[in-house]
Design an enzyme around this catalytic site. Structure first.
Site, PDB file in Angstrom:
ATOM      1  N   ASN A  65      29.223  46.188  33.150  1.00 56.91           N
ATOM      2  CA  ASN A  65      29.829  46.913  34.274  1.00 56.91           C
ATOM      3  C   ASN A  65      28.782  47.314  35.302  1.00 56.91           C
ATOM      4  O   ASN A  65      29.056  47.314  36.498  1.00 56.91           O
ATOM      5  CB  ASN A  65      30.612  48.129  33.774  1.00 56.91           C
ATOM      6  CG  ASN A  65      31.880  47.713  33.076  1.00 56.91           C
ATOM      7  OD1 ASN A  65      32.645  46.901  33.578  1.00 56.91           O
ATOM      8  ND2 ASN A  65      32.097  48.244  31.882  1.00 56.91           N
ATOM      9  N   ASP A 146      42.548  37.867  34.235  1.00 60.35           N
ATOM     10  CA  ASP A 146      41.463  38.355  35.102  1.00 60.35           C
ATOM     11  C   ASP A 146      40.205  37.507  35.001  1.00 60.35           C
ATOM     12  O   ASP A 146      39.283  37.646  35.804  1.00 60.35           O
ATOM     13  CB  ASP A 146      41.151  39.825  34.833  1.00 60.35           C
ATOM     14  CG  ASP A 146      40.584  40.102  33.443  1.00 60.35           C
ATOM     15  OD1 ASP A 146      40.245  39.156  32.697  1.00 60.35           O
ATOM     16  OD2 ASP A 146      40.477  41.296  33.100  1.00 60.35           O
TER      17      ASP A 146
END
Length: 171
Positions: A65, A146
């Site tokens: 992330n 995704d």
């Protein structure tokens, strides 16, 4: 300690590879992964988790992330280094997982990011585990729409990739 890749993102917790691995593992596993977690968030949560669980090993699967948000690789490395030091201070063995990110930020950033993991593993003389998504992410049928997260079909495959590594810990 991980992010959405280890937190069963989009699935029931019992469907994720950590739960599937725990069912077959010779060691007790605690999954402290949170979707969206960064190295900074993991670092902030780590002291309480170490105190609560008193682990023998801590697998650090973080940084994806941070990389997807374009964080400075030096910041990522510093956070991971502090996590490694905290784990060692609690008489546990840190295990670092290689993390890879898509090429969106260009080859220079991706190389700087990717190099963090082997450099930290070498500098701290700790194991570097291979990124479990390397063989999964290239197969669209194993990915959620995704294109980032592994689907339910991929979870047993990840468990099977991780099982021999975890079994080594029991030896």
């Amino acid at each position: 300690m991980g992010d959405s890749l280890s937190a069963a993102y989009g699935l029931q917790e019992h469907e994720g590879w950590p739960a599937l691995l725990a069912a077959k593992s010779p060691v007790q596993l605690v999954n402290a992964s949170i979707s969206g977690e960064t190295t900074g968030g993991g670092l902030a949560r780590l002291p309480a988790l170490l105190q609560q669980h008193q682990p023998r090993w801590v697998l650090i699967e973080l940084g994806g992330n941070d990389g997807l948000r374009g964080f400075d690789p030096q910041l990522i490395a510093n956070n991971l280094q502090q996590m490694i030091e905290l784990v060692k201070q609690h008489n546990a063995q840190p295990l670092l997982m290689q993390i890879r990110i898509p090429p969106n930020y260009g080859p220079r950033y991706v190389a700087r990011f990717t190099d963090i993991y082997p450099q930290l593993a070498a500098a701290n003389q700790i194991p570097l585990w291979p990124f479990f998504m390397d063989e999964i992410a290239i197969r669209p049928e194993l990915m959620m729409p995704d294109g980032i997260h592994p689907n339910a079909q991929a979870q047993p495959l990840i468990r099977d990739l991780m099982l021999p590594l975890v079994q080594q810990l029991a030896e």
